[in-house]
Design a protein around this motif. Structure first.
Motif, PDB file in Angstrom:
ATOM      1  N   UNK A  52     -62.553 -32.332  15.810  1.00 17.41           N
ATOM      2  CA  UNK A  52     -63.349 -33.534  15.581  1.00 17.41           C
ATOM      3  C   UNK A  52     -62.666 -34.475  14.598  1.00 17.41           C
ATOM      4  N   UNK A  53     -62.048 -33.909  13.565  1.00 16.48           N
ATOM      5  CA  UNK A  53     -61.345 -34.772  12.612  1.00 16.48           C
ATOM      6  C   UNK A  53     -60.137 -35.431  13.271  1.00 16.48           C
ATOM      7  N   UNK A  54     -59.471 -34.721  14.149  1.00 17.46           N
ATOM      8  CA  UNK A  54     -58.340 -35.308  14.883  1.00 17.46           C
ATOM      9  C   UNK A  54     -58.831 -36.432  15.785  1.00 17.46           C
ATOM     10  N   UNK A  55     -59.955 -36.221  16.446  1.00 19.07           N
ATOM     11  CA  UNK A  55     -60.522 -37.238  17.333  1.00 19.07           C
ATOM     12  C   UNK A  55     -60.870 -38.496  16.541  1.00 19.07           C
ATOM     13  N   UNK A  56     -61.504 -38.306  15.387  1.00 24.84           N
ATOM     14  CA  UNK A  56     -61.869 -39.458  14.554  1.00 24.84           C
ATOM     15  C   UNK A  56     -60.618 -40.225  14.136  1.00 24.84           C
ATOM     16  N   UNK A  57     -59.593 -39.505  13.729  1.00 22.10           N
ATOM     17  CA  UNK A  57     -58.340 -40.143  13.311  1.00 22.10           C
ATOM     18  C   UNK A  57     -57.706 -40.911  14.468  1.00 22.10           C
ATOM     19  N   UNK A  58     -57.674 -40.296  15.648  1.00 19.02           N
ATOM     20  CA  UNK A  58     -57.083 -40.959  16.812  1.00 19.02           C
ATOM     21  C   UNK A  58     -57.896 -42.181  17.223  1.00 19.02           C
ATOM     22  N   UNK A  59     -59.209 -42.101  17.129  1.00 13.93           N
ATOM     23  CA  UNK A  59     -60.049 -43.260  17.466  1.00 13.93           C
ATOM     24  C   UNK A  59     -59.786 -44.419  16.519  1.00 13.93           C
ATOM     25  N   UNK A  60     -59.612 -44.108  15.241  1.00 10.87           N
ATOM     26  CA  UNK A  60     -59.345 -45.181  14.282  1.00 10.87           C
ATOM     27  C   UNK A  60     -57.970 -45.794  14.532  1.00 10.87           C
ATOM     28  N   UNK A  63     -58.380 -47.994  17.571  1.00  9.03           N
ATOM     29  CA  UNK A  63     -59.079 -49.229  17.215  1.00  9.03           C
ATOM     30  C   UNK A  63     -58.137 -50.187  16.496  1.00  9.03           C
ATOM     31  N   UNK A  64     -57.284 -49.657  15.629  1.00 13.21           N
ATOM     32  CA  UNK A  64     -56.328 -50.501  14.924  1.00 13.21           C
ATOM     33  C   UNK A  64     -55.331 -51.116  15.892  1.00 13.21           C
ATOM     34  N   UNK A  65     -54.880 -50.347  16.850  1.00 11.46           N
ATOM     35  CA  UNK A  65     -53.935 -50.871  17.850  1.00 11.46           C
ATOM     36  C   UNK A  65     -54.584 -51.949  18.689  1.00 11.46           C
ATOM     37  N   UNK A  66     -55.830 -51.702  19.084  1.00 11.54           N
ATOM     38  CA  UNK A  66     -56.540 -52.687  19.909  1.00 11.54           C
ATOM     39  C   UNK A  66     -56.813 -53.966  19.111  1.00 11.54           C
ATOM     40  N   UNK A  67     -57.028 -53.843  17.834  1.00 13.66           N
ATOM     41  CA  UNK A  67     -57.295 -55.021  16.996  1.00 13.66           C
ATOM     42  C   UNK A  67     -56.046 -55.863  16.853  1.00 13.66           C
TER      43      UNK A  67
END
Length: 69
Positions: A52-60, A63-67
């Motif tokens: 779950x912590x890996x998933x949260x990190x990858x999502x962030x 999101x940064x890449x998409x921004x």
């Protein structure tokens, strides 16, 4: 007649003693299995938390890449 009753009492006591030993063994075995399963559950929960912590990190990161696009 008394000898027969004594033999029956001895057999009954031996059967009772064996049943108690079997019960104690079953209880001990069940406790050991329960402890093993609880340890496995704890280990799986730790793995889930890590994932779950890996998933949260990858999502962030995503999101940064998409921004930046």
């Amino acid at each position: 007649m008394d000898k027969n009753i004594g033999e029956q009492l001895n057999k009954a006591y031996e059967a009772y003693r064996q049943a108690c030993m079997d019960r104690d063994h079953a209880v001990k075995e069940l406790q050991q299995k329960t402890e093993n399963y609880m340890q496995q559950i704890r280990e799986q929960q730790e793995k889930i938390e890590l994932q779950n912590s890996i998933i949260v990190k990858l999502k962030s990161q995503l999101a940064a890449l998409n921004a930046n696009r």
